[in-house]
Write an enzyme that holds these catalytic residues in place. Sequence first.
Site, PDB file in Angstrom:
ATOM      1  N   GLU A  91      -3.367  -0.887   0.627  1.00 28.49           N
ATOM      2  CA  GLU A  91      -4.099  -2.128   0.878  1.00 28.49           C
ATOM      3  C   GLU A  91      -3.450  -3.342   0.192  1.00 28.49           C
ATOM      4  O   GLU A  91      -3.590  -4.464   0.665  1.00 28.49           O
ATOM      5  CB  GLU A  91      -5.549  -2.023   0.358  1.00 28.49           C
ATOM      6  CG  GLU A  91      -6.294  -0.804   0.828  1.00 28.49           C
ATOM      7  CD  GLU A  91      -6.167   0.371  -0.148  1.00 28.49           C
ATOM      8  OE1 GLU A  91      -6.833   1.392   0.079  1.00 28.49           O
ATOM      9  OE2 GLU A  91      -5.402   0.246  -1.139  1.00 28.49           O
TER      10      GLU A  91
ATOM     11  N   ASP B  10      -3.046   7.758  -0.565  1.00 34.07           N
ATOM     12  CA  ASP B  10      -3.819   6.746  -1.265  1.00 34.07           C
ATOM     13  C   ASP B  10      -3.156   5.373  -1.108  1.00 34.07           C
ATOM     14  O   ASP B  10      -1.987   5.260  -0.766  1.00 34.07           O
ATOM     15  CB  ASP B  10      -3.917   7.122  -2.745  1.00 34.07           C
ATOM     16  CG  ASP B  10      -5.154   6.551  -3.413  1.00 34.07           C
ATOM     17  OD1 ASP B  10      -5.850   5.727  -2.790  1.00 34.07           O
ATOM     18  OD2 ASP B  10      -5.434   6.922  -4.579  1.00 34.07           O
TER      19      ASP B  10
ATOM     20  N   ASP C 231     -13.246   4.057  -4.127  1.00 31.71           N
ATOM     21  CA  ASP C 231     -13.703   4.170  -5.519  1.00 31.71           C
ATOM     22  C   ASP C 231     -15.108   3.600  -5.691  1.00 31.71           C
ATOM     23  O   ASP C 231     -15.305   2.383  -5.772  1.00 31.71           O
ATOM     24  CB  ASP C 231     -12.739   3.428  -6.446  1.00 31.71           C
ATOM     25  CG  ASP C 231     -11.328   3.990  -6.381  1.00 31.71           C
ATOM     26  OD1 ASP C 231     -11.175   5.118  -5.876  1.00 31.71           O
ATOM     27  OD2 ASP C 231     -10.387   3.309  -6.833  1.00 31.71           O
TER      28      ASP C 231
END
Length: 766
Positions: A426, A423, A489
């Site tokens: 970024e 995960d 998400d």
Amino acid sequence: MKKGKQMKFSDGYWRVREGFTAAWARQTHDIAKTDNGICAHASANLVNGRGDSLGGPVFTVTLSTPAEGIIKVVEEHFRGAVNPDPHFHLNIDEDANFDIETGDGATVFRAGSLEVAVSNPGEIWSMDFRANGHSLTGTSYKGLGAYTEQSTGIHYMREQLRLALDEKVYGFGERFGHFVKNGQTVEMWNSDAGTSSDAVYKAIPFYWTNKGYGMFVNHSEDVSFEVGSETVGKVQFSTKGHRLEYYVINGPEPKDVLRRYTKLTGRAPYLPAWSYGLWLTTSFLTDYDDATVAGFVDGMQERDIPLSVFHYDCFWLKEYHFCDFEWDGDMFRDPRGTIAEHHRKGLKVCVWINSYLSSMSPLFDEAMSKGYLLKLPDGSVYETDFWQPGMGLVDFSKPEAREWYCSKLEKLIDMGVDCFKTDFGESVPTEVVYEDGSDSVKMHNYYTYLYNKTVYEFLERKLGKGQAVLFARSATVGGQQFPVHWGGDCESTYTAMAESLRGGLSLMSSGFGYWAHDIGGFEGNPGPDLYKRWVQFGLLSTHSRLHGSHSVRVPWAFDEESCDVLRKFTKLKLSLLPYLAYGSKQVSEEGIPLMRPMALEFPHDPAAEYLDRQYMLGDDLLVAPVFSPDGVVRYYVPEGTWTNVLNGERIAGPRWIEEQFDYMTMPLLARPGAVIPMQEGRCDTDGDLTDDVILKIYDPAALDSEWRQLVLRHGFEEDAAETIFRIRRTNDVLEVRCDSVEDGWTVECGGQRVQAHAGAATLSVQ
């Protein structure tokens, strides 16, 4: 953190934007042959005499080729400017052939099927890219430009390539807005921002168009694209500095562009069969422990819903300790034993990780003392309270840091963990210093490449080639080599479900072969209706994961019918494993995505150009998810007679259809003449993909007397054995032959089933 800003340089068509000075390539001054291609100079002035040559600027343009059908263009203003790392790794053919031809008005540089004509000295500057006798795109006066922002002194390089009147532009990574990018400003800047804006997790400076070519801008920093926006008839791209590098990629078909682009930037490896099954997670902020997980797993088994992977999201770790790779002992007493029990039940195990270290984790001190965390210019460790208290970021530019990070993962693999959800990646700052001296702005997007590459290659070393799998969120160019990626998400709404599909189709247009999304949506609590519709969509994506934030995604949390829908579509996907296996080969060997936009599969059908609520899964299955609570779908059927695999309905195209579907059906159409290999009754991902296979043939009228080949792979492995079937129709007789397998397979067509005898099956068809 510094975000790339949108760069428009004009005020209308005629004027330069206030606060900028500009110079454009105006006249070709000279062209010379080099060992690798040609080098041209273009002046910003018209040079009619010696006095006109005093001062500058003069642009240097070099042309070369990294492979057949691709032309590399480097445009420079100040050639002595620094071009720091990182740079994307490209697969360059050092022996790629080219030739140069000088003629009236232009010098032509040719790289196999693609050529560029450069205006000769004394002529107005221009480059025209051509293939098969047709002009694809090009640049001319006021295309190549250098701009300086007066208040800051920052210098930009900009190029504009023309668009044809009806040209459509696709790609740029995972983009959740309109699928056709014309009219948009597109920024190459990864961000942790969800799926409901123009911010993205996966920025890819590559696009292709319906005119038979693609464009890759080889810069890892924040390239800014104006797609028919600042100048309506041009695609504009710009970046800071004095150098601009891009590659024009020939087709002529969109798939050919992707073949060439992925050969240049890398292709996805083969994935294990189990990755294609159903994944179930604990969800994010839900309360879970050993008992909760056991209830999820046993509940799926009791309801006869095949499960392939169980994923532990971030709270397998102790709160405030993300990510120290240690199980929360208060919630999980015997993780090694629990993982062994999962394996006994036929499940693989995935755990959540990221590259950020909380300052409350003992690993923070260890990494800080060894110099493995990103630093500020004054030597301090960069820390932020985003996500975790005082967290630092692992410096993946440092080999020792990568080895150290993998040593922590190794304990989990030795415990029995099978894969990782990588995960984040970024939110990387630009004010930091890297061990290898890399430019921090260029590293913002590139960081995710190093992160996922580190974890993927570690898994491959530990588990073997073809057994490594990630579930990654962030990516940049080349990230397709470390699958799988999911869409991030999204909210639990029909709107978000549709925007997720747009993001996936955009990513599949950008060199990526596999993609997943959070079934049911991540943020929010979907109702039973949305959950069931998202299940249909999710099980007909390349990879399928049930995941949420504050609420769980086990089907019985919604209603009993949700269990029925999940069971049906999970088993449907498992039955399609023989079909998906060949599609996976196309991903790895050709760079053709398994999940395809209609514009990619039907590039000559104008009706397919804007379609972003349906797609092709492999060569022969059209999928149109249901995006409304009334069950009504409006979808497009291309030419020929297509057959709904779920209800047998036959639909003649080309035409638009509007139909209503219950939860057990949806538009899942087989292409005319399709031969779909299936294994009915399959409940797991184990075993040979040819055992008791049924070759389902749809609309045999689309077949002819020439033998058609069907390649049936025995597994998903790279070296899996293959069996070749041959199919043809002669008048009303349908023949299927296999020289290597005499029996154990069946042919189905028009409601008839015939078992093979002596390697052949014959049916009478009308």
